[in-house]
Design a protein around this motif. Structure first.
Motif, PDB file in Angstrom:
ATOM      1  N   SER A  20       0.699  -1.101  -0.031  1.00 33.07           N
ATOM      2  CA  SER A  20      -0.345   0.123   0.153  1.00 33.07           C
ATOM      3  C   SER A  20       0.623   1.616  -0.411  1.00 33.07           C
ATOM      4  O   SER A  20       1.701   1.104   0.859  1.00 33.07           O
ATOM      5  N   VAL A  62      -9.023   6.055  -4.319  1.00 33.82           N
ATOM      6  CA  VAL A  62      -8.380   4.979  -3.906  1.00 33.82           C
ATOM      7  C   VAL A  62      -8.667   3.871  -4.464  1.00 33.82           C
ATOM      8  O   VAL A  62      -9.852   3.332  -4.604  1.00 33.82           O
ATOM      9  N   THR A  64      -8.332   0.316  -4.473  1.00 33.14           N
ATOM     10  CA  THR A  64      -8.146  -1.311  -3.641  1.00 33.14           C
ATOM     11  C   THR A  64      -7.851  -2.878  -4.463  1.00 33.14           C
ATOM     12  O   THR A  64      -9.158  -2.934  -4.833  1.00 33.14           O
ATOM     13  N   TYR A  68      -3.254  -5.023  -3.090  1.00 32.13           N
ATOM     14  CA  TYR A  68      -2.338  -3.991  -2.915  1.00 32.13           C
ATOM     15  C   TYR A  68      -3.900  -2.846  -2.409  1.00 32.13           C
ATOM     16  O   TYR A  68      -4.591  -2.904  -2.562  1.00 32.13           O
ATOM     17  N   GLN A  69      -3.355  -1.700  -2.297  1.00 30.44           N
ATOM     18  CA  GLN A  69      -4.268  -0.751  -2.223  1.00 30.44           C
ATOM     19  C   GLN A  69      -2.828   0.826  -2.431  1.00 30.44           C
ATOM     20  O   GLN A  69      -2.576   0.847  -1.605  1.00 30.44           O
ATOM     21  N   LYS A 189      -4.058  -1.079   4.714  1.00 28.55           N
ATOM     22  CA  LYS A 189      -4.719  -0.604   4.351  1.00 28.55           C
ATOM     23  C   LYS A 189      -5.630   0.378   4.247  1.00 28.55           C
ATOM     24  O   LYS A 189      -5.971   0.004   6.130  1.00 28.55           O
ATOM     25  N   ASP A 193     -12.658  -0.313   1.348  1.00 35.67           N
ATOM     26  CA  ASP A 193     -12.640  -1.830   0.451  1.00 35.67           C
ATOM     27  C   ASP A 193     -13.345  -0.869  -0.299  1.00 35.67           C
ATOM     28  O   ASP A 193     -13.309  -0.238  -1.408  1.00 35.67           O
TER      29      ASP A 193
END
Length: 313
Positions: A20, A62, A64, A68-69, A189, A193
């Motif tokens: 991330s 963002v 997601t 990964y983010q 994270k 999400d």
């Protein structure tokens, strides 16, 4: 959502192989930053046009995935400023280089590398983030032109990676993501999400309206436009948003241009904006647009920040 809070409070622990981080898109005006952002997100959340200074906010999106983010930061195009607004936008873009993991500099593959690109690259000399060179709009050039542009770009900076892509055709978007994720650190994270942007919905609505003006009007008018949402109300029984917004200009003559003969142009702008907003919000929209004059607002830093533009964003 408070980004500073999120920087210190991640969500649930992630697997050890989860990556991330924060990725800033930077470059000259019209290099394709917002178009790339929309392509990566798979939907329109940032406005685009051929007009310089289209992007006035430091816009965070963002993305997601399972492993990964990415927090992708879109920035105003770096340019030689002609007023306080231009200075504020440059400051905002350069501030976005701080405390990020990857900086992706976009260079238009169809435009010769010039002094502006050299200056932008120089701003990357002393930052600790990984540096990714992105040759955008490769669908507009031949392989020979792209190779020439690649060699010119290589001389600008010591890059950690380089990729050529087209946000319009989707070519090499996966390669861009692979390079970015490779350069990211392992980490938690930071966002839920289902979160796609940290921008308030009122800001996005105002930007969608401003985009229609940028695409409709020419000459000096687009630069003099500021948009504020005064009221936004959801009527649950009707599944309808009522939105009241004001379009600000600097002179009476600009007001006349925006309104048009018998209000025709303002009506067209409102109709086109409403269509986009209905897709964004997923329901019917009633949009009320008014036009007001606020003389020389681009020279007033306080007013610029009231609009949410530049470093005040």
């Amino acid at each position: 959502m408070d980004l500073d809070y999120l920087l210190h409070t991640a969500y649930q622990p992630e697997p050890d192989d989860f990556k991330s981080g924060f990725v800033t898109l930077i470059g000259r005006p019209n290099a394709g930053k917002s178009t790339l952002l929309n392509a990566l997100m798979g939907q329109k959340i940032a406005i685009t046009s051929d007009t310089a200074q289209t992007t006035r906010h430091r816009f965070r999106a963002v993305l997601t995935k399972e492993d990964y983010q990415l927090v992708i930061i879109d920035t105003p195009g770096l340019h030689k400023p002609h007023d306080v607004l231009g200075e504020e936008l440059n400051t905002s873009a350069l501030k976005a280089l701080e405390d990020v993991d990857v900086v992706a500099m976009l260079i238009d593959a169809s435009a010769e590398v010039g002094k502006g690109d050299v200056w932008v690259a120089e701003q990357l000399d002393h930052i600790s983030a990984k540096k990714l060179c992105v040759l955008s709009k490769v669908d507009l050039v031949s392989p020979e032109q792209l190779d020439k542009q690649r060699r010119a770009a290589e001389r600008l900076c010591s890059w950690d990676a380089m990729v050529g892509l087209s946000s319009v055709t989707g070519k090499n978007l996966d390669a861009f993501l692979e390079e970015v994720v490779f350069l990211l650190p392992y980490g938690p994270k930071w966002f839920p999400d289902d979160m796609q942007t940290d921008q308030p919905i009122e800001v996005i609505v105002a930007e969608f309206i401003r985009e229609k003006i940028l695409r409709t009007c020419t000459d000096e008018v687009p630069h003099a436009i500021g948009v504020q949402v005064e009221e936004m109300e959801y009527i649950r029984k009707k599944d309808l948003y009522r939105i009241y917004a004001i379009v600000y200009v600097e002179r009476d003559s600009q007001k006349g241009i925006i309104i048009g003969k018998q209000g025709a142009l303002l009506k067209r702008i409102g109709t086109e904006a409403r269509q986009d907003l209905e897709q964004l919000l997923g329901c019917k929209v009633f949009l009320d647009l008014r036009v007001k004059v606020k003389k020389n607002w681009r020279r007033d830093a306080n007013q610029i920040r009231r609009f949410g533009y530049g470093e005040g964003a």
